[in-house]
Design an enzyme around this catalytic site. Structure first.
Site, short mmCIF file in Angstrom:
data_model
loop_
_atom_site.label_atom_id
_atom_site.label_comp_id
_atom_site.label_asym_id
_atom_site.label_seq_id
_atom_site.Cartn_x
_atom_site.Cartn_y
_atom_site.Cartn_z
N TRP A 151 0.85 -1.19 0.00
CA TRP A 151 0.00 0.00 0.00
C TRP A 151 0.89 1.25 0.00
CZ3 TRP A 151 -4.40 -0.97 -2.00
CH2 TRP A 151 -5.09 -2.14 -1.72
N SER A 152 0.71 2.18 0.93
CA SER A 152 1.36 3.48 0.79
C SER A 152 2.83 3.51 1.17
CB SER A 152 0.60 4.54 1.59
OG SER A 152 -0.65 4.79 0.99
N VAL A 153 3.39 2.41 1.64
CA VAL A 153 4.85 2.35 1.73
C VAL A 153 5.45 2.56 0.34
CG1 VAL A 153 6.81 0.85 2.27
CG2 VAL A 153 4.87 0.95 3.83
N LYS A 155 4.69 4.83 -1.66
CA LYS A 155 4.94 6.26 -1.82
C LYS A 155 6.36 6.63 -1.42
CE LYS A 155 0.21 7.94 -0.85
NZ LYS A 155 -0.53 6.67 -0.79
#
Length: 433
Positions: A151-153, A155
């Site tokens: 998921w947003s890791v 980013k």
């Protein structure tokens, strides 16, 4: 207002609803992967089958599906390259000491580190100090060789690459977004700089509230292909068609931090223009092929082949640990200077802590957000990458500590796990000093 037919798909397929205290969470032992028997049999029984539409709901489907995302969505390989595997050295005798570590959790509750792991629905966790593995644990039934969605890791990986390109002079942080992506000239990113996108202080008319069925994150999810859109859905069905439709917010760019995944999708678009490479190829060439990884990773794609730059990277726990240790060592790992030391130092400086308060993330007191990383500003200089449902990289430079965590918490928001994680990490750092 989004049509109710779309909401039905979204609630069933994309969002995990509920805020802290608003829902009763299942006993973690009752949703262990080995006991669920999801997707077992040929074909699986109806009540054990998961499809793209049920990837996220009902819970506990994520306990299986987060390790099997490429079976539901198109993906692009991030190859490990031809390097031999970098074997992570180990320090013996620390497992029980760490598992039994006690700390004070939310509402003054005394709990052990093992309880913290269990009650935050951890699929796998690995702890290192000074490059040696002290603790590695997986939820029973988890295949440790199967990549898990970050998921947003994701980013933070993309932000690291952008910061490296800035250091090389290939990307101008003060340039306007529209100078790289003119397709956004009439969007909410008009007048915003690359740095404001990196720090998520560009103001756009977009909300990202996972428990709100009318949030704009629903439209983003459908554009990315995270759930099948209804046949009569009139909205965008790919990311680069959707992003130009997002309008301007009410505030000036650069004033307030507000967390929005669409900023990272714009950043991914910019990096494609600057390098001529897909996000997957850029990660592979610049980072993954140099780490001595055990497994290939992969990036999830929208309908037109654009990666989910803000959410779609999938890797194994040990390979994530190799990446995190490279960051802790200011870019030097496995005989390579993967990124320059100044890149890590720039990120660790953090950003405006007053601007951070605009996001209302009271469960991260004193934090700032710099180049897609979360900076704690605590005395040890700890900094983090985080993703929904409990994904995390935690790096404490003062103690030489790295923790990587893959999870499938029933609720998306980091507000569920951070009240546990902050005191747990402080206690772990004190134990290892």
């Amino acid at each position: 207002m989004i049509k109710s037919t779309i909401l039905g798909v979204t609630l069933a397929s994309v969002l995990i609803s509920g805020q802290a205290g608003a829902v009763e969470l299942p006993d973690p032992a009752s949703v262990r992967t080995d006991r669920l028997q999801l997707m077992q049999g040929f074909p699986p029984a109806a009540d054990r089958q998961i499809t793209q539409a049920s990837f996220m709901r009902p819970y506990p489907n994520p306990r299986w599906s987060f390790h099997h995302a490429r079976e539901f969505f198109p993906s692009r390989r991030v190859a490990r390259g031809n390097e031999g595997v970098y074997v992570l050295p180990r320090a013996e005798g620390q497992e029980q000491r760490i598992a039994g570590l006690t700390f004070t959790g939310p509402e003054g509750r005394e709990m052990t580190f093992q309880q913290y792991l269990d009650e935050t629905y951890v699929d796998g966790v690995l702890i290192m100090q000074h490059g040696k593995v002290l603790f590695e644990q997986y939820q029973p039934g988890v295949d440790e060789s199967e990549p898990h969605i970050l998921w947003s890791v994701t980013k933070s990986v993309v932000g690291l690459l952008a910061t490296q390109l800035i250091a090389e002079g290939a990307l101008d942080p003060e340039a306007l977004v529209t100078s790289y992506v003119p397709e956004l000239a009439e969007s909410g990113w008009k007048g915003a700089t690359v740095q404001q996108v990196l720090n998520m202080t560009a103001d756009i008319d977009y909300s990202e509230v996972y428990a709100d069925r009318n949030s704009d994150v629903v439209k983003y999810s459908l554009a990315a292909g995270m759930a099948p859109a209804p046949q009569d859905y009139a909205g965008a069905r790919d990311l680069y068609s959707y992003l130009p439709t997002i309008g301007a917010g009410p505030d000036e760019h650069g004033v307030a931090f507000r967390y929005r995944t669409t900023h990272t999708e714009v950043l991914g678009w910019i990096l494609r223009r600057v390098t001529g490479l897909s996000t997957a190829a850029l990660i592979e060439q610049r980072i993954w092929s140099k780490l001595g990884a055990e497994q290939d990773g992969y990036m999830l794609l929208d309908a037109k082949g654009a990666e989910w730059a803000g959410a779609g990277f999938n890797v194994t726990l040990r390979d994530l640990a190799r990446f995190a240790e490279m960051v802790r060592l200011e870019g030097k790992f496995n005989g390579h200077q993967v990124v320059s030391p100044e890149v890590i130092r720039t990120i660790r400086e953090g950003a405006d802590r007053e601007a951070f308060k605009a996001a209302g993330r009271d469960y991260q007191p004193g934090y700032s957000y710099r180049n897609q990383w979360w900076i704690s500003h605590n005395p040890d200089g700890a900094f983090e990458a985080m993703g929904v449902h409990g994904q995390m990289i935690h790096i404490n430079p003062a103690v030489g500590l790295v923790m990587v965590r893959l999870s499938s918490h029933p609720i998306a928001s980091s507000g569920q796990t951070m009240p546990y994680t902050i005191p747990a990490m402080a206690a772990l750092a004190d134990l290892l000093r």
